[in-house]
Design a protein around this motif. Structure first.
Motif, PDB file in Angstrom:
ATOM      1  N   PRO A 145     153.986 -79.384  61.241  1.00 28.27           N
ATOM      2  CA  PRO A 145     152.711 -78.946  60.699  1.00 28.27           C
ATOM      3  C   PRO A 145     152.323 -79.785  59.504  1.00 28.27           C
ATOM      4  CG  PRO A 145     154.436 -77.355  60.187  1.00 28.27           C
ATOM      5  CD  PRO A 145     155.013 -78.337  61.155  1.00 28.27           C
ATOM      6  N   ARG A 146     151.021 -79.951  59.330  1.00 29.02           N
ATOM      7  CA  ARG A 146     150.549 -80.771  58.224  1.00 29.02           C
ATOM      8  C   ARG A 146     149.887 -79.889  57.182  1.00 29.02           C
ATOM      9  NH1 ARG A 146     146.625 -84.929  60.866  1.00 29.02           N
ATOM     10  NH2 ARG A 146     145.736 -82.964  61.584  1.00 29.02           N
ATOM     11  N   SER A 203     145.262 -78.816  71.722  1.00 32.62           N
ATOM     12  CA  SER A 203     145.921 -79.835  70.905  1.00 32.62           C
ATOM     13  C   SER A 203     146.736 -79.192  69.793  1.00 32.62           C
ATOM     14  CB  SER A 203     144.876 -80.768  70.284  1.00 32.62           C
ATOM     15  OG  SER A 203     144.131 -80.088  69.281  1.00 32.62           O
ATOM     16  N   TRP A 204     147.664 -79.989  69.234  1.00 39.16           N
ATOM     17  CA  TRP A 204     148.483 -79.487  68.127  1.00 39.16           C
ATOM     18  C   TRP A 204     147.609 -79.090  66.946  1.00 39.16           C
ATOM     19  CZ3 TRP A 204     153.258 -77.949  66.770  1.00 39.16           C
ATOM     20  CH2 TRP A 204     153.518 -77.823  65.395  1.00 39.16           C
ATOM     21  N   ASP A 205     146.665 -79.948  66.558  1.00 43.94           N
ATOM     22  CA  ASP A 205     145.836 -79.667  65.396  1.00 43.94           C
ATOM     23  C   ASP A 205     145.031 -78.385  65.578  1.00 43.94           C
ATOM     24  OD1 ASP A 205     146.756 -81.876  64.049  1.00 43.94           O
ATOM     25  OD2 ASP A 205     145.068 -83.160  64.562  1.00 43.94           O
ATOM     26  N   TYR A 213     148.897 -74.184  73.702  1.00 46.69           N
ATOM     27  CA  TYR A 213     149.457 -75.480  73.287  1.00 46.69           C
ATOM     28  C   TYR A 213     150.661 -75.843  74.149  1.00 46.69           C
ATOM     29  CZ  TYR A 213     151.933 -79.053  70.737  1.00 46.69           C
ATOM     30  OH  TYR A 213     152.599 -80.211  70.423  1.00 46.69           O
ATOM     31  N   GLU A 253     145.624 -75.028  63.285  1.00 45.17           N
ATOM     32  CA  GLU A 253     144.524 -74.476  62.491  1.00 45.17           C
ATOM     33  C   GLU A 253     144.322 -72.992  62.784  1.00 45.17           C
ATOM     34  OE1 GLU A 253     139.723 -75.046  61.631  1.00 45.17           O
ATOM     35  OE2 GLU A 253     140.739 -76.344  63.084  1.00 45.17           O
TER      36      GLU A 253
END
Length: 217
Positions: free
Chosen positions: A19-20, A143-145, A137, A149
């Protein structure tokens, strides 16, 4: 989940994503535990058997990948990883297709029940949306993003105030808060309308970007 009609590739898993989260902000996807500890390979087999029975397909093993995925699963059960890494592992299991059919459904089901327990303190509506995002996912349709989110926004504790940007759980409507009622309900206005809607806090989530959302000409 979509029906899977054939065996997938037995390629080597890609490096797991992380995760970002924003600096200083703890993402729920960074929580660490043995998330697969109580989820045996026999459980996975049973889930695939059930999916195949419902879909009228033959349950069976993909000789190219079954043994390797089973061995890695049993090893992973004793390991501690972040929630994000565990979700990515389930996605890679799907892509390696240890079964003949319904690999996406099988590993998405594992992910769905896993996050159901992890996010047990969320309201039913929010938890359901988190489960759906993670499952989609893993199945390869989100998508991952986008998944991250959804998970992070729905699990965040919001301090509601007028002017904040919000959206519905599924993101179909976006708008701003007009006022917060004494009973905690939110009065908000969807973009492009003069309507005022009243909603429970658990039916909305904050938008990350709270800057001016007016479309540029």
């Amino acid at each position: 989940m979509s029906n899977e009609a054939a065996i997938g590739s037995a390629g080597t898993p890609e490096r797991r994503g992380h995760p970002r989260g924003s600096p200083g902000e703890q993402s729920p996807l960074q929580a660490r535990a043995s998330f697969l500890k109580n989820r045996s390979w026999e459980l996975v087999i049973g889930l695939n058997q059930g999916a195949c029975a419902r879909g009228g397909a033959q349950h069976g093993q993909n000789s190219e990948s079954y043994a390797a995925v089973e061995a890695e699963w049993r090893q992973e059960q004793a390991q501690i990883h972040s929630l994000g890494e565990t979700i990515e592992f389930l996605r890679q299991c799907h892509r390696r297709a240890p079964f003949l059919f319904f690999n996406g459904n099988t590993f998405a089901d594992v992910g769905r029940t896993m996050v159901d327990l992890v996010f047990a303190e969320l309201s039913t509506g929010r938890r359901r949306e988190v489960m759906s995002a993670v499952a989609h996912y893993i199945a390869g349709v989100l998508s991952w993003d986008a998944m991250a989110e959804i998970v992070e926004s729905l699990s965040a504790t919001a301090d509601w105030k007028p002017g904040d940007r919000v959206k519905t759980l599924r993101g179909s409507l976006h708008g701003k808060i007009l006022r917060v009622l004494k009973d905690g309900r939110i009065v908000w206005q969807p973009d492009g309308t003069a309507s005022e809607l009243t909603a429970l806090p658990e039916s909305l989530c904050m938008e990350k970007n709270t800057k001016d959302q007016t479309p540029k000409k």
